[in-house]
Write a protein that holds these residues in place. Structure first.
Motif, PDB file in Angstrom:
ATOM      1  N   PRO A 192       0.816  -1.227   0.000  1.00 10.54           N
ATOM      2  CA  PRO A 192       0.000   0.000   0.000  1.00 10.54           C
ATOM      3  C   PRO A 192       0.840   1.263   0.000  1.00 10.54           C
ATOM      4  CG  PRO A 192      -0.042  -1.078   2.154  1.00 10.54           C
ATOM      5  CD  PRO A 192       0.621  -2.026   1.226  1.00 10.54           C
ATOM      6  N   GLU A 193       2.101   1.167   0.467  1.00  6.15           N
ATOM      7  CA  GLU A 193       2.972   2.342   0.477  1.00  6.15           C
ATOM      8  C   GLU A 193       3.624   2.574  -0.881  1.00  6.15           C
ATOM      9  OE1 GLU A 193       5.513  -1.177   1.287  1.00  6.15           O
ATOM     10  OE2 GLU A 193       3.533  -0.469   1.919  1.00  6.15           O
ATOM     11  N   VAL A 234      -5.000   0.541 -10.219  1.00  7.33           N
ATOM     12  CA  VAL A 234      -3.753   0.986  -9.607  1.00  7.33           C
ATOM     13  C   VAL A 234      -3.529   2.440  -9.968  1.00  7.33           C
ATOM     14  CG1 VAL A 234      -2.727  -1.313  -9.711  1.00  7.33           C
ATOM     15  CG2 VAL A 234      -2.304   0.316 -11.568  1.00  7.33           C
ATOM     16  N   TRP A 235      -2.660   3.070  -9.181  1.00  3.66           N
ATOM     17  CA  TRP A 235      -2.189   4.419  -9.473  1.00  3.66           C
ATOM     18  C   TRP A 235      -0.722   4.325  -9.875  1.00  3.66           C
ATOM     19  CZ3 TRP A 235      -5.907   7.945  -9.716  1.00  3.66           C
ATOM     20  CH2 TRP A 235      -7.056   7.778  -8.931  1.00  3.66           C
ATOM     21  N   LEU A 236      -0.382   4.928 -10.981  1.00  2.18           N
ATOM     22  CA  LEU A 236       0.998   4.913 -11.466  1.00  2.18           C
ATOM     23  C   LEU A 236       1.523   6.338 -11.438  1.00  2.18           C
ATOM     24  CD1 LEU A 236       3.219   3.102 -12.580  1.00  2.18           C
ATOM     25  CD2 LEU A 236       2.371   3.547 -14.875  1.00  2.18           C
ATOM     26  N   PRO A 277      -1.668   0.572  -5.089  1.00  4.99           N
ATOM     27  CA  PRO A 277      -2.951  -0.127  -5.277  1.00  4.99           C
ATOM     28  C   PRO A 277      -4.128   0.825  -5.103  1.00  4.99           C
ATOM     29  CG  PRO A 277      -2.042  -0.614  -3.101  1.00  4.99           C
ATOM     30  CD  PRO A 277      -0.999   0.189  -3.831  1.00  4.99           C
ATOM     31  N   ASN A 278      -5.158   0.587  -5.864  1.00  5.59           N
ATOM     32  CA  ASN A 278      -6.405   1.343  -5.743  1.00  5.59           C
ATOM     33  C   ASN A 278      -7.530   0.335  -5.582  1.00  5.59           C
ATOM     34  OD1 ASN A 278      -8.329   3.362  -5.750  1.00  5.59           O
ATOM     35  ND2 ASN A 278      -8.409   3.512  -7.977  1.00  5.59           N
ATOM     36  N   ASP A 279      -7.589  -0.235  -4.401  1.00  2.00           N
ATOM     37  CA  ASP A 279      -8.547  -1.302  -4.131  1.00  2.00           C
ATOM     38  C   ASP A 279      -9.922  -0.687  -3.867  1.00  2.00           C
ATOM     39  OD1 ASP A 279      -9.906  -3.531  -3.442  1.00  2.00           O
ATOM     40  OD2 ASP A 279      -8.406  -4.305  -2.045  1.00  2.00           O
ATOM     41  N   PRO A 280     -10.923  -0.997  -4.689  1.00  3.78           N
ATOM     42  CA  PRO A 280     -12.258  -0.405  -4.465  1.00  3.78           C
ATOM     43  C   PRO A 280     -12.908  -0.879  -3.174  1.00  3.78           C
ATOM     44  CG  PRO A 280     -12.337  -2.105  -6.160  1.00  3.78           C
ATOM     45  CD  PRO A 280     -10.887  -1.885  -5.859  1.00  3.78           C
ATOM     46  N   LYS A 281     -12.427  -1.996  -2.594  1.00  6.36           N
ATOM     47  CA  LYS A 281     -13.014  -2.477  -1.341  1.00  6.36           C
ATOM     48  C   LYS A 281     -12.602  -1.632  -0.146  1.00  6.36           C
ATOM     49  CE  LYS A 281     -11.253  -6.526  -1.986  1.00  6.36           C
ATOM     50  NZ  LYS A 281     -10.870  -7.955  -1.812  1.00  6.36           N
ATOM     51  N   VAL A 282     -11.547  -0.854  -0.320  1.00  4.74           N
ATOM     52  CA  VAL A 282     -11.077   0.004   0.772  1.00  4.74           C
ATOM     53  C   VAL A 282     -11.769   1.357   0.651  1.00  4.74           C
ATOM     54  CG1 VAL A 282      -9.092   1.078   1.868  1.00  4.74           C
ATOM     55  CG2 VAL A 282      -8.867  -1.199   0.827  1.00  4.74           C
TER      56      VAL A 282
END
Length: 283
Positions: free
Chosen positions: A149-150, A177-179, A192-197
């Motif tokens: 996540p970092e 994801v974010w690039l 990561p760009n997890d939609p569950k978070v």
């Protein structure tokens, strides 16, 4: 036929050709000497011209192989790693010798350096390419990114498999994801760009954030960033100092306009005498 046998055969051919050329030169010398002693006869047949000696068709290839095996150890290791990286297959020393002409078994320095290289996996029989993260597909790539996540450096995954960069761009386009680019190291970082978070922010915190007034001068903003351990992207103080040295005038601050327009919110409506001499322009 092995490469060593080919090299030995090539050397024998060279020695044979050299002997043939020497014999031809000796015969030519004796023929010239006899021609000087005896006058030429009109009925004598013209002498045959010796056919040029042709070397083996493998001459250039064998010379190329010999040059590779005499090259520095680092150059030979690079040839092997390039082979392993491009094919992503396992090779025995004999197969590597046939594919890129590096004789691993005949050069202990090359063998030891290749076996201990962090980009090479050796199982005791075969060599193969070893990336930092063993990934095979886009799903595995996404699972790995979500473990960081970092942020995960792109350089750590770009050699995992051949289409990893295409999959990374596809994940970015899908919003998974974010690039981002890292200004300090000049390397791309993927997040990561997890939609569950789902992150919920209280209204009080939003109001507090929006109510923070930033300094008007960039020098003060940069100073506050440094105090909080952050590196500002600009250096206004240095830029202004350089401008003064080169005689570049700074931009004048905009002057405040006197008067009140229709957009001005009038207060103290109970004191109308304060606004008797103010002319409000028509719209």
């Amino acid at each position: 036929m092995s490469l060593q046998e080919s090299l030995n055969r090539f050397k024998q051919q060279q020695e044979k050709c050299q002997s043939t050329l020497t014999s031809i030169a000796n015969r030519s010398s004796r023929s010239t000497h006899s021609q000087k002693q005896a006058p030429p006869s009109a009925s004598s047949a013209p002498s045959r011209v010796a056919a040029p000696v042709k070397f083996s068709n493998d001459t250039e290839r064998l010379q190329h192989i010999n040059a590779i095996r005499k090259s520095p150890v680092g150059a030979q290791i690079k040839r092997v790693i390039d082979l392993l990286f491009e094919t992503r297959q396992s090779f025995t020393p004999e197969q590597i010798n046939e594919a890129c002409y590096v004789d691993i078994l005949g050069n202990k320095a090359v063998f030891d350096s290749l076996r201990n290289n962090h980009k090479v996996h050796y199982d005791g029989r075969c060599f193969s390419y070893k990336s930092k993260h063993d990934l095979k597909s886009k799903d595995q790539l996404l699972s790995l990114i979500r473990k960081f996540p970092e942020g995960l450096a792109v350089v750590d995954v770009k050699d995992s498999y051949s289409s990893v960069m295409d999959d990374l761009q596809a994940l970015k386009a899908a919003g998974q994801v974010w690039l981002l680019a890292n200004n300090d190291s000049q390397e791309d970082i993927v997040y990561p760009n997890d939609p569950k978070v789902v992150i919920k922010v209280d209204d009080d915190l939003k109001q507090l954030f929006r109510g923070v007034e930033l300094p008007r001068d960039m020098v003060d903003i940069e100073r506050d960033l440094l105090k909080n351990g952050m590196k500002p992207a600009t250096n206004t103080a240095k830029r202004r100092a350089e401008a003064q040295v080169h005689g570049i005038p700074s931009k004048p601050k905009p002057k405040k306009k006197n008067g009140i327009s229709k957009r001005t919110k009038l207060t103290n409506a109970h004191l109308p005498e304060l606004f008797q001499n103010i002319n409000v322009p028509d719209s």
